[in-house]
Design an enzyme around this catalytic site. Structure first.
Site, PDB file in Angstrom:
ATOM      1  N   ARG A 189       2.251  -5.557   7.159  1.00 39.89           N
ATOM      2  CA  ARG A 189       1.595  -4.998   8.351  1.00 39.89           C
ATOM      3  C   ARG A 189       2.381  -3.850   8.972  1.00 39.89           C
ATOM      4  O   ARG A 189       1.859  -3.134   9.834  1.00 39.89           O
ATOM      5  CB  ARG A 189       1.402  -6.088   9.414  1.00 39.89           C
ATOM      6  CG  ARG A 189       0.481  -7.197   8.986  1.00 39.89           C
ATOM      7  CD  ARG A 189       0.353  -8.216  10.089  1.00 39.89           C
ATOM      8  NE  ARG A 189      -0.357  -7.692  11.238  1.00 39.89           N
ATOM      9  CZ  ARG A 189      -1.668  -7.734  11.404  1.00 39.89           C
ATOM     10  NH1 ARG A 189      -2.413  -8.288  10.491  1.00 39.89           N
ATOM     11  NH2 ARG A 189      -2.229  -7.235  12.485  1.00 39.89           N
TER      12      ARG A 189
ATOM     13  N   HIS B  30     -20.039  21.781 -11.605  1.00 39.34           N
ATOM     14  CA  HIS B  30     -20.310  22.425 -10.309  1.00 39.34           C
ATOM     15  C   HIS B  30     -19.017  22.806  -9.585  1.00 39.34           C
ATOM     16  O   HIS B  30     -19.046  23.112  -8.398  1.00 39.34           O
ATOM     17  CB  HIS B  30     -21.157  21.493  -9.447  1.00 39.34           C
ATOM     18  CG  HIS B  30     -22.480  21.157 -10.075  1.00 39.34           C
ATOM     19  ND1 HIS B  30     -23.478  22.095 -10.250  1.00 39.34           N
ATOM     20  CD2 HIS B  30     -22.944  20.007 -10.621  1.00 39.34           C
ATOM     21  CE1 HIS B  30     -24.524  21.527 -10.853  1.00 39.34           C
ATOM     22  NE2 HIS B  30     -24.218  20.255 -11.092  1.00 39.34           N
TER      23      HIS B  30
ATOM     24  N   LYS C 285      -5.918   4.371  -6.062  1.00 34.85           N
ATOM     25  CA  LYS C 285      -4.816   3.565  -6.608  1.00 34.85           C
ATOM     26  C   LYS C 285      -3.672   4.458  -7.077  1.00 34.85           C
ATOM     27  O   LYS C 285      -2.511   4.212  -6.788  1.00 34.85           O
ATOM     28  CB  LYS C 285      -5.274   2.698  -7.783  1.00 34.85           C
ATOM     29  CG  LYS C 285      -6.037   1.433  -7.465  1.00 34.85           C
ATOM     30  CD  LYS C 285      -5.290   0.352  -6.733  1.00 34.85           C
ATOM     31  CE  LYS C 285      -5.405   0.442  -5.262  1.00 34.85           C
ATOM     32  NZ  LYS C 285      -6.624   0.273  -4.572  1.00 34.85           N
TER      33      LYS C 285
ATOM     34  N   LYS D 251      -0.943  -2.140   5.430  1.00 35.52           N
ATOM     35  CA  LYS D 251      -2.013  -2.954   4.844  1.00 35.52           C
ATOM     36  C   LYS D 251      -3.205  -3.093   5.791  1.00 35.52           C
ATOM     37  O   LYS D 251      -4.337  -2.931   5.387  1.00 35.52           O
ATOM     38  CB  LYS D 251      -1.438  -4.326   4.499  1.00 35.52           C
ATOM     39  CG  LYS D 251      -2.413  -5.264   3.823  1.00 35.52           C
ATOM     40  CD  LYS D 251      -2.456  -5.013   2.337  1.00 35.52           C
ATOM     41  CE  LYS D 251      -3.462  -5.867   1.611  1.00 35.52           C
ATOM     42  NZ  LYS D 251      -3.998  -5.166   0.446  1.00 35.52           N
TER      43      LYS D 251
ATOM     44  N   CYS E 169       1.228  -3.706  13.646  1.00 44.74           N
ATOM     45  CA  CYS E 169       2.456  -4.489  13.555  1.00 44.74           C
ATOM     46  C   CYS E 169       2.190  -5.924  13.174  1.00 44.74           C
ATOM     47  O   CYS E 169       1.062  -6.386  13.177  1.00 44.74           O
ATOM     48  CB  CYS E 169       3.168  -4.484  14.906  1.00 44.74           C
ATOM     49  SG  CYS E 169       3.354  -2.841  15.578  1.00 44.74           S
TER      50      CYS E 169
ATOM     51  N   ASN F  42       1.316  -6.576  19.313  1.00 42.88           N
ATOM     52  CA  ASN F  42       0.571  -5.800  18.319  1.00 42.88           C
ATOM     53  C   ASN F  42      -0.686  -5.279  19.000  1.00 42.88           C
ATOM     54  O   ASN F  42      -1.406  -6.058  19.627  1.00 42.88           O
ATOM     55  CB  ASN F  42       0.203  -6.703  17.131  1.00 42.88           C
ATOM     56  CG  ASN F  42      -0.758  -6.036  16.164  1.00 42.88           C
ATOM     57  OD1 ASN F  42      -0.700  -4.825  15.969  1.00 42.88           O
ATOM     58  ND2 ASN F  42      -1.649  -6.812  15.580  1.00 42.88           N
ATOM     59  N   GLY F  43      -0.925  -3.976  18.894  1.00 41.56           N
ATOM     60  CA  GLY F  43      -2.112  -3.402  19.538  1.00 41.56           C
ATOM     61  C   GLY F  43      -1.723  -2.200  20.364  1.00 41.56           C
ATOM     62  O   GLY F  43      -0.640  -1.634  20.189  1.00 41.56           O
TER      63      GLY F  43
ATOM     64  N   TRP G  56       5.200  -0.818  12.950  1.00 40.65           N
ATOM     65  CA  TRP G  56       4.704   0.269  12.107  1.00 40.65           C
ATOM     66  C   TRP G  56       4.147   1.332  13.025  1.00 40.65           C
ATOM     67  O   TRP G  56       3.082   1.214  13.591  1.00 40.65           O
ATOM     68  CB  TRP G  56       3.625  -0.242  11.160  1.00 40.65           C
ATOM     69  CG  TRP G  56       3.150   0.784  10.175  1.00 40.65           C
ATOM     70  CD1 TRP G  56       1.873   1.229  10.018  1.00 40.65           C
ATOM     71  CD2 TRP G  56       3.928   1.474   9.210  1.00 40.65           C
ATOM     72  NE1 TRP G  56       1.825   2.162   9.009  1.00 40.65           N
ATOM     73  CE2 TRP G  56       3.078   2.336   8.493  1.00 40.65           C
ATOM     74  CE3 TRP G  56       5.304   1.471   8.877  1.00 40.65           C
ATOM     75  CZ2 TRP G  56       3.528   3.168   7.474  1.00 40.65           C
ATOM     76  CZ3 TRP G  56       5.744   2.299   7.864  1.00 40.65           C
ATOM     77  CH2 TRP G  56       4.850   3.132   7.174  1.00 40.65           C
TER      78      TRP G  56
ATOM     79  N   GLU H 167     -12.202   5.062  -6.577  1.00 43.69           N
ATOM     80  CA  GLU H 167     -11.218   4.011  -6.292  1.00 43.69           C
ATOM     81  C   GLU H 167      -9.980   4.190  -7.172  1.00 43.69           C
ATOM     82  O   GLU H 167      -8.842   4.007  -6.720  1.00 43.69           O
ATOM     83  CB  GLU H 167     -11.861   2.628  -6.488  1.00 43.69           C
ATOM     84  CG  GLU H 167     -10.901   1.453  -6.633  1.00 43.69           C
ATOM     85  CD  GLU H 167      -9.875   1.307  -5.525  1.00 43.69           C
ATOM     86  OE1 GLU H 167      -9.975   1.998  -4.502  1.00 43.69           O
ATOM     87  OE2 GLU H 167      -8.925   0.521  -5.707  1.00 43.69           O
TER      88      GLU H 167
ATOM     89  N   GLU I 169      -1.790   6.196  -4.025  1.00 43.67           N
ATOM     90  CA  GLU I 169      -0.945   5.420  -3.121  1.00 43.67           C
ATOM     91  C   GLU I 169       0.215   4.709  -3.820  1.00 43.67           C
ATOM     92  O   GLU I 169       1.218   4.414  -3.190  1.00 43.67           O
ATOM     93  CB  GLU I 169      -1.780   4.420  -2.300  1.00 43.67           C
ATOM     94  CG  GLU I 169      -2.452   3.362  -3.122  1.00 43.67           C
ATOM     95  CD  GLU I 169      -3.395   2.477  -2.326  1.00 43.67           C
ATOM     96  OE1 GLU I 169      -3.327   2.442  -1.102  1.00 43.67           O
ATOM     97  OE2 GLU I 169      -4.206   1.786  -2.971  1.00 43.67           O
TER      98      GLU I 169
HETATM   99  C1  F6R Z   1      -6.147   0.917  -0.780  1.00 46.96           C
HETATM  100  C2  F6R Z   1      -6.377   0.063   0.367  1.00 46.96           C
HETATM  101  C3  F6R Z   1      -7.016   0.658   1.571  1.00 46.96           C
HETATM  102  C4  F6R Z   1      -7.927  -0.370   2.241  1.00 46.96           C
HETATM  103  C5  F6R Z   1      -8.458   0.168   3.585  1.00 46.96           C
HETATM  104  C6  F6R Z   1      -9.383  -0.838   4.255  1.00 46.96           C
HETATM  105  O1  F6R Z   1      -5.632   0.188  -1.853  1.00 46.96           O
HETATM  106  O2  F6R Z   1      -6.042  -1.087   0.357  1.00 46.96           O
HETATM  107  O3  F6R Z   1      -7.706   1.820   1.273  1.00 46.96           O
HETATM  108  O4  F6R Z   1      -8.987  -0.668   1.386  1.00 46.96           O
HETATM  109  O5  F6R Z   1      -7.393   0.453   4.432  1.00 46.96           O
HETATM  110  O6  F6R Z   1      -8.725  -2.030   4.492  1.00 46.96           O
HETATM  111  P1  F6R Z   1      -9.518  -3.389   4.625  1.00 46.96           P
HETATM  112  O7  F6R Z   1     -10.062  -3.729   3.275  1.00 46.96           O
HETATM  113  O8  F6R Z   1      -8.510  -4.382   5.097  1.00 46.96           O
HETATM  114  O9  F6R Z   1     -10.613  -3.146   5.618  1.00 46.96           O
END
Ligand code: F6R
Length: 605
Positions: free
Chosen positions: A42, A506, A487, A600, A18, A115-116, A89, A483, A490
């Protein structure tokens, strides 16, 4: 922080990632609402605001995205000089109006945002119920106002009641508390972030700096077990030892504009487009920290990079970068797997955490495991004052500026650049590395033009209705293929998977049918020939080949040209994919900055 504080989320009904904020001073409620907008990354399933005005406490809260709740609950009508707010969240348990924060005591005099996760809430709740308290929600948070109420009923003043309450809580928390007949706001933390902002006649407490960046850049990061008691002045004390704490005010270099969308329709596209600049900041930072961490790597016996999601893919790329640049073996594990993988750690081990937020619970747990064995810790983080930065023996800032879109872009390229710098520094060739990366920054600023965006937009239109997209790469570009898949998943909600080019035969080749889109990431290095040959294998099975490469090839059905930056190709190759994910997402009407089911900062295990 000890291991037990990284709780087992499965035991708890409701889990929160949160954003919290508190403001004391003129226009407090509107500053709280603005702060909540800045903290929306968040969490965004419900929001709420509490305001103290002339001895009354008013709370408005509801479920839904902040803009909906703001309208529904008419936040603009709120007035007062003390206000707190919360974006929730919830990944388990109900998203209901009752469960939204702020939460109150029996008399509705005390309001708390949190938060927590409070681990011992059930035990505390039972005792409170036995003492006659009645509860309105299923949350762990609600025990906090009731505990404070209990202490106040026993004759304690507000500050002491909050202090004693914090000492009863197990788990991770950042809280901000207000009481209707008090001219104070009290915040406390253990395990979850809380930062104090010092403005002109105003004080702020928030989960993250962007929440109040438009009012002040002067901050104090609270440490674990600390509380800030704020009235007309502010003091900080350790709630465990009851000793006052003197902390220096730090000036944050991020600007308010960096935390806003500006002329862009979404944070994501703004953050993609500013990568030339953000990368330049990552590369051209003070070399001291880079040299310090490079020295830690050279002194260690066993270096392990850990990270999750995108940061994890960057970490995997780091192992290739160190091998290529420094001829050095570095290990990698994803954060959540590290606890099953770390029995070989010794006091000579070094763990390097990579993280945008610096708060990811899985990565923090890996760091904790290293600490327990006496090993050293380093981190590459974007958020100043984050838990990872503060618990590291050495750290390097990514300097990407605030990254607000849930999907990481500019932090990713910045993290990659730092790994290159570290590898070059560890090999005693930092100036060479900086030169190469400076060239890459220039190349990125040049490539992010209308021609590229228009081309990718047209491709997005073509790909938007496909169910699957595959991405292949070899060597340095293999982790980037992984990676790229994240992208696309998500932001565009298309099933995407990345493979090492050599792995196709394989198994994954069986997935290719007529017109299956396959993106081929090509670096101008020794892998070029082989990855193009893999592309031909796909094309022979009917696949539609999109090449991301400095040079064209007869195998490409579509060619997206990227600048030739030698071994830094991962940094430029990911950018067209970021754009592709964005434009497909826009075409499909997806919520671009708030990816479905994701947040995030993933502060739970
Ligand atoms: C994808 C993304 C997530 C973060 C992951 C780790 O675009 O942003 O996969 O990379 O949740 O988050 P951080 O970098 O804050 O440790």
């Amino acid at each position: 922080m000890n291991k037990t504080q990284f709780l087992d989320a499965r035991n708890i009904g409701a889990i929160y990632m949160c954003g919290i904020i508190g403001v004391i001073g003129q226009d407090a409620p509107s500053l709280v609402v603005h702060g909540l907008k800045m903290l929306e990354y968040r969490g965004y399933d419900s929001s709420g605001v509490a305001v103290i005005s002339e001895g009354t406490l008013e709370i408005r809260k509801n479920t839904g995205k902040l803009e909906e709740v703001e309208k529904k609950e008419k936040f603009s009508e709120l007035n007062g000089n003390i206000s707190i707010g919360h974006n929730r969240w919830c990944t388990h348990g109900a998203v209901t109006k009752e469960n939204s924060h702020p939460h109150t005591d029996c008399t509705e005099s005390i309001a708390v945002v949190h938060n927590g996760i409070i681990e011992n809430y059930l035990e505390l709740k039972e005792k409170l119920i036995a003492n006659g308290h009645s509860f309105k929600t299923q949350t762990d948070t609600e025990i906090v106002p009731h505990l404070i109420e209990e202490k106040i009923n026993a004759g304690k003043n507000f500050e002491t009641a909050v202090k004693e309450t914090c000492n009863k809580l197990e788990g991770r928390f950042a809280i901000v508390v207000v009481k209707k007949d008090e001219k104070q706001m009290i915040g406390a933390r253990r395990g979850s972030p809380l930062v104090m902002g010092i403005g002109d006649g105003k004080y702020f407490l928030a989960s993250d700096v962007p929440a109040f960046l438009s009012s002040t850049r002067k901050v104090i990061f609270l440490e674990d077990n600390e509380m800030a008691v704020i009235g007309s002045e502010a003091k900080i004390l350790n709630f465990k030892t009851n000793v006052a704490v003197q902390r220096q005010v730090q000036e944050i270099s991020w600007t308010a504009e960096e935390a806003e969308k500006g002329e862009y329709p979404h944070y994501l596209i703004k953050e993609i487009m500013e990568q030339g600049v953000s990368l330049h900041r990552a590369v051209n930072q003070d070399e001291t920290r880079i040299k310090e961490v490079a020295q830690m790597i050279n002194a260690a016996f066993g270096t392990y990079i850990v990270g999750c999601g995108t940061a994890g893919k960057v970490g995997l790329a780091g192992t290739y970068i160190f091998s290529k640049v420094a001829k050095k073996h570095i290990n990698f594990a994803i954060g959540s797997e590290f606890p099953q993988y770390h029995d070989f750690l010794t006091p000579k081990s070094l763990t390097i955490a990579i993280s945008q937020s610096g708060e990811t619970a899985d990565t923090l747990e890996a760091m904790e495991a290293t600490k327990e064995t006496g090993g050293k810790l380093a981190s590459i983080v974007n958020v100043m004052g984050s838990t990872m930065q503060r618990m590291s023996d050495g750290y390097i800032m990514v300097n990407a500026g605030p990254e607000k879109a849930v999907a990481s872009t500019k932090a990713t390229t910045g993290q990659l650049a730092i790994l290159y710098l570290l590898a070059f520094a560890s090999a005693g060739k930092l100036p060479e590395g900086k030169q190469l990366l400076d060239k890459t920054c220039g190349a990125i600023s040049g490539m992010l033009n209308k021609e590229l965006t228009e081309k990718v937009k047209t491709l997005a239109n073509k790909l938007k209705s496909h169910e699957n997209i595959y991405i292949i790469g070899r060597g340095l570009n293999y982790p980037i293929a992984l990676e790229a898949a994240i992208k696309l998943q998500e932001v565009s909600y298309i099933h995407a998977e990345g493979f090492a080019g050599g792995e196709l035969k394989h198994g994954p080749l069986a997935l290719i049918t007529k017109d299956t889109p396959c993106i081929v990431l090509v670096g101008n290095d020794e892998t070029r020939k082989d990855v193009l040959s893999n592309a031909r294998e796909i094309k022979a099975r009917g696949g539609y080949i999109i090449g991301i490469s400095p040079e064209n090839s007869e195998v490409f059905d579509e060619w997206i040209q990227v600048p030739d930056v030698g071994i830094c190709s991962p940094i430029v190759n990911i950018i067209p994919i970021q754009l592709l994910a964005y434009f497909i997402g826009v075409e499909k009407g997806n919520d671009i900055d708030r990816c479905r089911n994701l947040a995030k900062a993933v502060t739970v295990k």
